[in-house]
Design a protein around this motif. Sequence first.
Motif, PDB file in Angstrom:
ATOM      1  N   ASP A 214      33.714  14.330  38.064  1.00 27.23           N
ATOM      2  CA  ASP A 214      34.540  14.957  37.023  1.00 27.23           C
ATOM      3  C   ASP A 214      35.918  15.305  37.575  1.00 27.23           C
ATOM      4  O   ASP A 214      36.145  15.264  38.780  1.00 27.23           O
ATOM      5  CB  ASP A 214      33.835  16.162  36.376  1.00 27.23           C
ATOM      6  CG  ASP A 214      33.911  17.416  37.216  1.00 27.23           C
ATOM      7  OD1 ASP A 214      34.125  17.299  38.432  1.00 27.23           O
ATOM      8  OD2 ASP A 214      33.745  18.516  36.665  1.00 27.23           O
ATOM      9  N   LYS A 216      38.669  18.203  37.411  1.00 25.68           N
ATOM     10  CA  LYS A 216      38.664  19.617  37.015  1.00 25.68           C
ATOM     11  C   LYS A 216      40.031  20.184  36.660  1.00 25.68           C
ATOM     12  O   LYS A 216      40.117  21.111  35.870  1.00 25.68           O
ATOM     13  CB  LYS A 216      38.114  20.461  38.157  1.00 25.68           C
ATOM     14  CG  LYS A 216      36.620  20.308  38.371  1.00 25.68           C
ATOM     15  CD  LYS A 216      36.111  21.400  39.308  1.00 25.68           C
ATOM     16  CE  LYS A 216      34.825  21.046  40.003  1.00 25.68           C
ATOM     17  NZ  LYS A 216      33.703  20.695  39.183  1.00 25.68           N
ATOM     18  N   GLY A 228      37.571  23.574  32.427  1.00 24.37           N
ATOM     19  CA  GLY A 228      36.147  23.252  32.317  1.00 24.37           C
ATOM     20  C   GLY A 228      35.873  21.799  32.677  1.00 24.37           C
ATOM     21  O   GLY A 228      34.724  21.421  32.905  1.00 24.37           O
ATOM     22  N   PHE A 271      21.624  20.260  38.777  1.00 24.28           N
ATOM     23  CA  PHE A 271      22.949  19.648  38.940  1.00 24.28           C
ATOM     24  C   PHE A 271      23.398  19.964  40.354  1.00 24.28           C
ATOM     25  O   PHE A 271      23.561  21.121  40.716  1.00 24.28           O
ATOM     26  CB  PHE A 271      23.855  20.280  37.882  1.00 24.28           C
ATOM     27  CG  PHE A 271      25.335  20.033  37.926  1.00 24.28           C
ATOM     28  CD1 PHE A 271      26.009  19.610  39.070  1.00 24.28           C
ATOM     29  CD2 PHE A 271      26.086  20.247  36.774  1.00 24.28           C
ATOM     30  CE1 PHE A 271      27.386  19.422  39.065  1.00 24.28           C
ATOM     31  CE2 PHE A 271      27.462  20.071  36.760  1.00 24.28           C
ATOM     32  CZ  PHE A 271      28.106  19.663  37.919  1.00 24.28           C
ATOM     33  N   ASN A 287      24.032  23.810  39.968  1.00 24.08           N
ATOM     34  CA  ASN A 287      24.020  24.333  38.614  1.00 24.08           C
ATOM     35  C   ASN A 287      22.643  23.997  38.047  1.00 24.08           C
ATOM     36  O   ASN A 287      21.969  23.097  38.557  1.00 24.08           O
ATOM     37  CB  ASN A 287      25.126  23.713  37.759  1.00 24.08           C
ATOM     38  CG  ASN A 287      26.511  24.112  38.263  1.00 24.08           C
ATOM     39  OD1 ASN A 287      26.795  25.282  38.463  1.00 24.08           O
ATOM     40  ND2 ASN A 287      27.366  23.134  38.494  1.00 24.08           N
ATOM     41  N   ARG A 289      21.753  23.044  34.900  1.00 23.52           N
ATOM     42  CA  ARG A 289      21.933  22.412  33.590  1.00 23.52           C
ATOM     43  C   ARG A 289      22.706  21.145  33.836  1.00 23.52           C
ATOM     44  O   ARG A 289      23.088  20.860  34.965  1.00 23.52           O
ATOM     45  CB  ARG A 289      22.745  23.371  32.719  1.00 23.52           C
ATOM     46  CG  ARG A 289      23.918  23.891  33.594  1.00 23.52           C
ATOM     47  CD  ARG A 289      25.103  24.368  32.968  1.00 23.52           C
ATOM     48  NE  ARG A 289      26.070  24.862  33.934  1.00 23.52           N
ATOM     49  CZ  ARG A 289      27.085  24.183  34.407  1.00 23.52           C
ATOM     50  NH1 ARG A 289      27.286  22.937  34.025  1.00 23.52           N
ATOM     51  NH2 ARG A 289      27.922  24.708  35.273  1.00 23.52           N
ATOM     52  N   GLY A 291      26.147  18.767  33.505  1.00 25.91           N
ATOM     53  CA  GLY A 291      27.571  19.085  33.631  1.00 25.91           C
ATOM     54  C   GLY A 291      28.327  18.759  32.356  1.00 25.91           C
ATOM     55  O   GLY A 291      27.912  17.912  31.562  1.00 25.91           O
ATOM     56  N   PRO A 293      32.332  17.815  31.592  1.00 21.49           N
ATOM     57  CA  PRO A 293      32.082  16.676  30.698  1.00 21.49           C
ATOM     58  C   PRO A 293      31.244  15.524  31.288  1.00 21.49           C
ATOM     59  O   PRO A 293      31.167  14.462  30.670  1.00 21.49           O
ATOM     60  CB  PRO A 293      33.488  16.165  30.426  1.00 21.49           C
ATOM     61  CG  PRO A 293      34.211  16.369  31.727  1.00 21.49           C
ATOM     62  CD  PRO A 293      33.647  17.634  32.300  1.00 21.49           C
ATOM     63  N   GLU A 294      30.604  15.713  32.435  1.00 27.62           N
ATOM     64  CA  GLU A 294      29.853  14.581  32.991  1.00 27.62           C
ATOM     65  C   GLU A 294      28.833  14.015  31.996  1.00 27.62           C
ATOM     66  O   GLU A 294      28.641  12.804  31.894  1.00 27.62           O
ATOM     67  CB  GLU A 294      29.105  14.990  34.268  1.00 27.62           C
ATOM     68  CG  GLU A 294      29.990  15.265  35.471  1.00 27.62           C
ATOM     69  CD  GLU A 294      30.311  16.744  35.625  1.00 27.62           C
ATOM     70  OE1 GLU A 294      30.484  17.426  34.585  1.00 27.62           O
ATOM     71  OE2 GLU A 294      30.390  17.217  36.762  1.00 27.62           O
TER      72      GLU A 294
HETATM   73  N1  GLY Z   1      31.769  19.739  35.202  1.00 29.85           N
HETATM   74  C1  GLY Z   1      31.314  20.812  35.990  1.00 29.85           C
HETATM   75  C2  GLY Z   1      30.395  21.722  35.316  1.00 29.85           C
HETATM   76  O1  GLY Z   1      29.833  21.438  34.291  1.00 29.85           O
HETATM   77  O2  GLY Z   1      30.166  22.815  35.855  1.00 29.85           O
END
Ligand code: GLY
Length: 427
Positions: A214, A216, A228, A271, A287, A289, A291, A293-294
Motif C-alpha cells: 500500500d 500511505k 489511511g 495482517f 493488524n 483484520r 488492510g 486499501p489493500e
Molecule cells: N493499509 C494499512 C491498514 O489497513 O492498516
Amino acid sequence: MNILLLGSGGRESALAWKIAESPLLTKLYIAPGNGGTSRYGTNVALSPLDFQAIERFVNDNKIDMIVVGNEDPLVAGIYDWFEDKPVKVCGPSKAGAALEGSKDFAKRFMLANGIPTARYRSFTAETLKEGKEFLATLKAPYVLKADGLAAGKGVLIIDSLDEACTALEEMLGGMFGKSSATVVIEEFLSGIECSVFVLTDGAGGYRILPVAKDYKRIGEGDTGLNTGGMGAVSPVVFADDEFMKKVESRIIRPTIDGLAKEGITYRGFIFLGLINVGGEPMVIEYNVRMGDPETEAVMLRVDSDLLQLMDAAASGNLGDLELRHSPLTAVTVMMVSGGYPGSYPKGKKITGIEDVTESIPFHAGTAVDSEGNLVTSGGRVISVSSTGTDVADALAKSYRSIDKIGFEGKYSRTDIGRDLMALAERK
Ligand code: GLY
Ligand code: AMP
C-alpha cells in the motif's frame, strides 16, 4: 447463509462485492455500509460497536456469521460477546485482537515466539527517564509508537534525539490519550514494506491471501502526511517464492503456533505488516483484520469462494479448502477529498461513476443525500480497482476510470505502483 458485515469503508465494499458473488449467500447486510454497499446487500444503520443492537439484529434476521471489517469491534471483544451464541464471528477473540490493540503485547508475543522484528523497549510515565536513556542508545531516526489504537496516527518517526525525547514525554503525557500511556520505542528498520494476509481457523489451519503493497502518504513519491492509504498493488514483485518461504516459516507458522501455545482463540484474518530488510522479512506490525486499501486490490485476485473460506475459518476448520490466487495483477487507486488528510468538505456531488466500465469503483466515503444524490462523506471517497496483465496495464485502467469520475476537489496520487514497476524492470 445470512451474513452481517461490519464497517463502512472501501475495504467493506470490496468484501461485500466478493461475498455477494458466493453461491452460499442468502442475504448480506452491511452495517452501517456506505453509498455504494447497497449494490451488494442491505445497509443497516447499526454501529459496529453497539453489540447489544447487533445481537438483536442477528436474532431477528437469523444471521449465520458476522464478518468484522475494522479492528475496533474486535479489540472491544465482539468475538467474545457472541462466543456462546448461535452465530459465528470471523475474527479473533479480544485476547487475539491485542496483537493490534497493544503494540507492547505484539512485541512481547514476537519476542516470545522468535518472530523477527525490530529491537524495542516499552516505557510508561514512571520510566520516562529510562526511556530517554534508551533513545540515546539508538541511532536516528527514532521510532515511537503509542501502545494502543490511535486511528493510524500513533507512530512517530523523528530524526533528532532532542525532539524524540520531547515527543516521548508528550506521548506519555497523553498526546494520544490512554493509548499512549505506554510507548514502545524501537529500532528503525530500513527497507520496502508489504502487507501479507492470512486467514486462520484457530486450529492450525491457515491460507495465505495475495500479497499487496500500500501507499500511505498523501503526496507523490510517498511524501507528505500519512493517510489511511492512497492505493495498493498486488502482487508485489519482491515478495517472490523465496521471500514468501521465509515469511511462512519464520513468521506465519510461529504466529499460528504462538497463538495456540498461549491459548488464544483466533478465527479470522491476520495482517502482517512486513518490511524487507535486505531480503529478510521482519514484522513492523500486526493488524487483526484485512488492510484498507489493500483489500480493494486483493479481492480481485482471490479466485476461490471467500465466503466459504471465512465460514470454514470461523467454524474452526479450513479442512482442505483451497484459496486460489489469480495470476492477474490488481491495483487500486484512491480518490480523496481535497484537503485530506487534513480537514476537507463533505457533501460534494459525485458524477460519472456509472460510466466506469474498465474498473470497479469501490465506494469508501460516499453517501446518498436526502435528494437521492451520491455525495462525498469522507476523506477517502472511492477506491478505483482494476486488473491487468501487469501493473502498468491495470493502472492505466484505474487512471482512465478516475478521469470519468468527478467531484469538487478530487485528488489521487499519480505514482501508485511506480516503485514496483522500477523494481520489476531491474529484476
Ligand atoms: N493499509 C494499512 C491498514 O489497513 O492498516
Ligand atoms: P501504522 O502503524 O500503520 O500507522 O504505520 C506505521 C508505519 O511506520 C509503518 O507502516 C512504517 O512505514 C513505519 N514504521 C513503523 N515501525 C517502523 C520501524 N521499526 N522502522 C521503520 N519504519 C517503521
